[in-house]
Design a protein around this motif. Structure first.
Motif, PDB file in Angstrom:
ATOM      1  N   ALA A  63       0.840  -1.194   0.000  1.00 49.98           N
ATOM      2  CA  ALA A  63       0.000   0.000   0.000  1.00 49.98           C
ATOM      3  C   ALA A  63       0.882   1.253   0.000  1.00 49.98           C
ATOM      4  O   ALA A  63       2.031   1.210   0.457  1.00 49.98           O
ATOM      5  N   PRO A  64       0.351   2.369  -0.487  1.00 46.84           N
ATOM      6  CA  PRO A  64       1.136   3.614  -0.473  1.00 46.84           C
ATOM      7  C   PRO A  64       1.605   4.000   0.930  1.00 46.84           C
ATOM      8  O   PRO A  64       2.679   4.577   1.101  1.00 46.84           O
ATOM      9  N   GLU A  65       0.812   3.652   1.949  1.00 43.50           N
ATOM     10  CA  GLU A  65       1.139   4.030   3.335  1.00 43.50           C
ATOM     11  C   GLU A  65       1.960   2.970   4.068  1.00 43.50           C
ATOM     12  O   GLU A  65       2.127   3.036   5.294  1.00 43.50           O
ATOM     13  N   TYR A  89       4.704   0.742   5.911  1.00 47.58           N
ATOM     14  CA  TYR A  89       5.903   0.936   6.739  1.00 47.58           C
ATOM     15  C   TYR A  89       6.400  -0.428   7.194  1.00 47.58           C
ATOM     16  O   TYR A  89       5.602  -1.352   7.383  1.00 47.58           O
ATOM     17  N   ASP A 140       9.755   3.649   5.335  1.00 53.50           N
ATOM     18  CA  ASP A 140       8.517   3.796   4.576  1.00 53.50           C
ATOM     19  C   ASP A 140       8.599   2.961   3.302  1.00 53.50           C
ATOM     20  O   ASP A 140       9.590   2.267   3.050  1.00 53.50           O
ATOM     21  N   ARG A 141       7.576   3.030   2.502  1.00 53.34           N
ATOM     22  CA  ARG A 141       7.475   2.211   1.292  1.00 53.34           C
ATOM     23  C   ARG A 141       8.676   2.417   0.366  1.00 53.34           C
ATOM     24  O   ARG A 141       9.280   1.456  -0.117  1.00 53.34           O
ATOM     25  N   HIS A 200      -8.110  -2.641  -0.068  1.00 57.94           N
ATOM     26  CA  HIS A 200      -8.331  -1.355  -0.729  1.00 57.94           C
ATOM     27  C   HIS A 200      -9.040  -1.614  -2.051  1.00 57.94           C
ATOM     28  O   HIS A 200      -8.473  -2.269  -2.926  1.00 57.94           O
ATOM     29  N   VAL A 202       0.141  -3.169   4.492  1.00 58.28           N
ATOM     30  CA  VAL A 202       0.226  -1.814   5.033  1.00 58.28           C
ATOM     31  C   VAL A 202       1.323  -1.686   6.089  1.00 58.28           C
ATOM     32  O   VAL A 202       1.781  -0.586   6.387  1.00 58.28           O
ATOM     33  N   SER A 203       1.743  -2.833   6.648  1.00 60.67           N
ATOM     34  CA  SER A 203       2.736  -2.784   7.715  1.00 60.67           C
ATOM     35  C   SER A 203       3.431  -4.128   7.835  1.00 60.67           C
ATOM     36  O   SER A 203       2.813  -5.172   7.596  1.00 60.67           O
TER      37      SER A 203
END
Length: 117
Positions: free
Chosen positions: A32-34, A36, A46-47, A104, A111-112
């Motif tokens: 995902a863009p967010e 970590y 971060d990504r 999504h 996402v993590s």
């Protein structure tokens, strides 16, 4: 729920295989863009930084996940697993990871991640 677990199990395999093969292209599709990641050295990336570190070939080999536990809670899922791998000196090593996934627009994306060795 069975469909979600099957899909997440396949994504989990892709994730682990992509770590072993430094497959930045596949990670670009499933993160995902967010996103970590907490690395074993305690750094948080971060990504973009994760993709950069993933592009470097890993020294370990024979990486595989086992004792995989997938928990789905609606549009959110957590995957816990143990890893086994061979160090460059030939010694066997083990670790654990926890990955969090969110749906999504009907597609599961990581996402993590938290990795320990």
């Amino acid at each position: 729920m069975s469909k979600d677990i099957d899909e997440l199990a396949a994504l989990n395999k892709d994730y682990v295989d992509s770590v072993q093969s430094s497959d930045v292209k596949r990670f670009d599709q499933i993160l995902a863009p967010e996103f970590y990641c907490s690395n074993p050295d305690k750094s948080l990336v971060d990504r973009a930084a994760f993709l950069k570190q993933t592009a470097k070939p890993v020294a370990i080999r024979n990486l595989y996940a086992h004792d995989v536990k997938i928990r789905v809670m609606g549009d959110f899922a957590i995957i816990h697993a143990a890893t086994s791998y061979t160090m460059p000196d030939g010694q066997e090593a083990h670790g654990r990871y926890t990955d969090c996934w969110a749906r999504h627009n009907g597609k599961w994306l990581a996402v993590s991640a938290h990795v320990s060795r």
